[in-house]
Design a protein around this motif. Sequence first.
Motif, PDB file in Angstrom:
ATOM      1  N   ILE A 120     -14.411  63.296   7.445  1.00 30.21           N
ATOM      2  CA  ILE A 120     -15.140  64.078   6.445  1.00 30.21           C
ATOM      3  C   ILE A 120     -14.739  63.554   5.069  1.00 30.21           C
ATOM      4  O   ILE A 120     -13.557  63.423   4.756  1.00 30.21           O
ATOM      5  CB  ILE A 120     -14.802  65.574   6.581  1.00 30.21           C
ATOM      6  CG1 ILE A 120     -15.174  66.077   7.979  1.00 30.21           C
ATOM      7  CG2 ILE A 120     -15.534  66.375   5.517  1.00 30.21           C
ATOM      8  CD1 ILE A 120     -14.720  67.499   8.276  1.00 30.21           C
ATOM      9  N   LEU A 121     -15.728  63.268   4.240  1.00 28.43           N
ATOM     10  CA  LEU A 121     -15.501  62.704   2.908  1.00 28.43           C
ATOM     11  C   LEU A 121     -15.596  63.813   1.866  1.00 28.43           C
ATOM     12  O   LEU A 121     -14.683  64.591   1.718  1.00 28.43           O
ATOM     13  CB  LEU A 121     -16.496  61.565   2.674  1.00 28.43           C
ATOM     14  CG  LEU A 121     -16.407  60.408   3.698  1.00 28.43           C
ATOM     15  CD1 LEU A 121     -17.585  59.462   3.584  1.00 28.43           C
ATOM     16  CD2 LEU A 121     -15.093  59.659   3.560  1.00 28.43           C
ATOM     17  N   SER A 122     -16.709  63.913   1.145  1.00 34.26           N
ATOM     18  CA  SER A 122     -16.853  64.992   0.155  1.00 34.26           C
ATOM     19  C   SER A 122     -17.122  66.332   0.815  1.00 34.26           C
ATOM     20  O   SER A 122     -17.848  66.410   1.815  1.00 34.26           O
ATOM     21  CB  SER A 122     -18.011  64.680  -0.799  1.00 34.26           C
ATOM     22  OG  SER A 122     -17.653  63.702  -1.740  1.00 34.26           O
ATOM     23  N   THR A 123     -16.559  67.392   0.230  1.00 27.21           N
ATOM     24  CA  THR A 123     -16.827  68.769   0.643  1.00 27.21           C
ATOM     25  C   THR A 123     -16.681  69.646  -0.605  1.00 27.21           C
ATOM     26  O   THR A 123     -16.215  69.188  -1.652  1.00 27.21           O
ATOM     27  CB  THR A 123     -15.821  69.265   1.708  1.00 27.21           C
ATOM     28  OG1 THR A 123     -14.574  69.572   1.060  1.00 27.21           O
ATOM     29  CG2 THR A 123     -15.587  68.247   2.802  1.00 27.21           C
ATOM     30  N   PRO A 124     -17.011  70.949  -0.519  1.00 24.38           N
ATOM     31  CA  PRO A 124     -16.732  71.846  -1.646  1.00 24.38           C
ATOM     32  C   PRO A 124     -15.255  71.882  -2.048  1.00 24.38           C
ATOM     33  O   PRO A 124     -14.937  72.190  -3.202  1.00 24.38           O
ATOM     34  CB  PRO A 124     -17.215  73.204  -1.130  1.00 24.38           C
ATOM     35  CG  PRO A 124     -18.344  72.850  -0.203  1.00 24.38           C
ATOM     36  CD  PRO A 124     -17.868  71.606   0.500  1.00 24.38           C
ATOM     37  N   LEU A 161     -13.496  69.406  -2.564  1.00 26.32           N
ATOM     38  CA  LEU A 161     -13.356  68.342  -3.545  1.00 26.32           C
ATOM     39  C   LEU A 161     -14.121  68.659  -4.821  1.00 26.32           C
ATOM     40  O   LEU A 161     -13.856  68.063  -5.869  1.00 26.32           O
ATOM     41  CB  LEU A 161     -13.862  67.021  -2.942  1.00 26.32           C
ATOM     42  CG  LEU A 161     -13.676  65.745  -3.743  1.00 26.32           C
ATOM     43  CD1 LEU A 161     -12.202  65.458  -4.005  1.00 26.32           C
ATOM     44  CD2 LEU A 161     -14.312  64.562  -3.019  1.00 26.32           C
ATOM     45  N   GLY A 162     -15.078  69.593  -4.720  1.00 20.71           N
ATOM     46  CA  GLY A 162     -15.906  69.947  -5.856  1.00 20.71           C
ATOM     47  C   GLY A 162     -17.376  69.657  -5.653  1.00 20.71           C
ATOM     48  O   GLY A 162     -18.198  69.915  -6.534  1.00 20.71           O
ATOM     49  N   ALA A 163     -17.743  69.127  -4.487  1.00 20.77           N
ATOM     50  CA  ALA A 163     -19.132  68.785  -4.192  1.00 20.77           C
ATOM     51  C   ALA A 163     -19.891  70.007  -3.677  1.00 20.77           C
ATOM     52  O   ALA A 163     -19.298  70.932  -3.112  1.00 20.77           O
ATOM     53  CB  ALA A 163     -19.197  67.670  -3.161  1.00 20.77           C
ATOM     54  N   THR A 164     -21.219  69.998  -3.837  1.00 22.16           N
ATOM     55  CA  THR A 164     -22.060  71.045  -3.250  1.00 22.16           C
ATOM     56  C   THR A 164     -22.647  70.586  -1.922  1.00 22.16           C
ATOM     57  O   THR A 164     -23.500  71.263  -1.357  1.00 22.16           O
ATOM     58  CB  THR A 164     -23.206  71.423  -4.201  1.00 22.16           C
ATOM     59  OG1 THR A 164     -24.037  70.277  -4.425  1.00 22.16           O
ATOM     60  CG2 THR A 164     -22.669  71.937  -5.526  1.00 22.16           C
ATOM     61  N   PHE A 165     -22.194  69.437  -1.418  1.00 21.32           N
ATOM     62  CA  PHE A 165     -22.674  68.859  -0.166  1.00 21.32           C
ATOM     63  C   PHE A 165     -21.468  68.415   0.647  1.00 21.32           C
ATOM     64  O   PHE A 165     -20.323  68.453   0.173  1.00 21.32           O
ATOM     65  CB  PHE A 165     -23.606  67.672  -0.446  1.00 21.32           C
ATOM     66  CG  PHE A 165     -22.992  66.623  -1.330  1.00 21.32           C
ATOM     67  CD1 PHE A 165     -22.165  65.641  -0.813  1.00 21.32           C
ATOM     68  CD2 PHE A 165     -23.217  66.634  -2.705  1.00 21.32           C
ATOM     69  CE1 PHE A 165     -21.579  64.679  -1.634  1.00 21.32           C
ATOM     70  CE2 PHE A 165     -22.632  65.682  -3.536  1.00 21.32           C
ATOM     71  CZ  PHE A 165     -21.811  64.701  -2.993  1.00 21.32           C
ATOM     72  N   VAL A 166     -21.726  67.950   1.870  1.00 22.04           N
ATOM     73  CA  VAL A 166     -20.674  67.377   2.708  1.00 22.04           C
ATOM     74  C   VAL A 166     -21.148  66.011   3.196  1.00 22.04           C
ATOM     75  O   VAL A 166     -22.266  65.876   3.703  1.00 22.04           O
ATOM     76  CB  VAL A 166     -20.338  68.280   3.911  1.00 22.04           C
ATOM     77  CG1 VAL A 166     -19.201  67.672   4.728  1.00 22.04           C
ATOM     78  CG2 VAL A 166     -19.960  69.685   3.446  1.00 22.04           C
TER      79      VAL A 166
END
Length: 261
Positions: A49-53, A55-60
């Motif tokens: 799993i890379l980006s997630t909330p 990290l501050g993202a609104t996507f995964v």
Amino acid sequence: MGYKNNRIGYSDELLSSRSIIRRGNFALIPPDGLVKNTVPGFEDCELSILSTPKLGATFVDYIVTMLPNGRNELGFGEEGVETFVYVLDGKVKISDGETEYIHTTGGYVYLPAGKKMYLENVNGANTELFLYKKRYEAIAGHTAHVVSGNTNEMAAEHYEGMSDVLLTDLLPKELGFDMNFHILSFKPGASHGYIETHVQEHGAYMLSGSGVYVLDNEWIPIQKGDYLFMGAYVPQATYAVGRDESFSYLYSKDCNRDAQI
């Protein structure tokens, strides 16, 4: 155990990493040091799993290696969530429960909220995927729909009048879509025309070549296999470096919606 290198035991060198994490702002995540995550539904798959909330993202975003028997029969996605898959290497069967699509390297499928994505490796060897999901922001009078294509069969356009920078749009420019995916490709020595600062956020996977990216006034070397998260309003631009290979990356962008208060 690292995701990409499968290294175990002690290193002969001092521990170090190119990772840079600025939560809510930007992040560089190279393949070295990525760990394998267990996600229900993904069988015979190695997944990170890379980006997630968090990290501050609104996507995964995810990077997935499907082993020869790799599959997801449970379905990727959930109610109210849109999904996207891009084939980095190999061959995969993708289904929304009604229609099946067979895609090789460069192929992709977008499924709107309300449809789950089912995956099966049909390569006979490993297949590598980039996966994305986001909660869909609906607006009255407009809807998204299934999109399937292959970037190897699509024409790229000159980006903002620069012949050595090419842009490929993967999804339609329609108000039913609250996001888009693009591939941006810079020939060696090419760059953005200016440093961008905007409300949109990006998740970007480096497909080829290498570059130097400016993120919040930090200049950061980046190369094939790296992943970038770029949050809203972070100043950003890149120069492509190297000799022969273009610096190209796949990235998402939220669009077609007003800001919320």
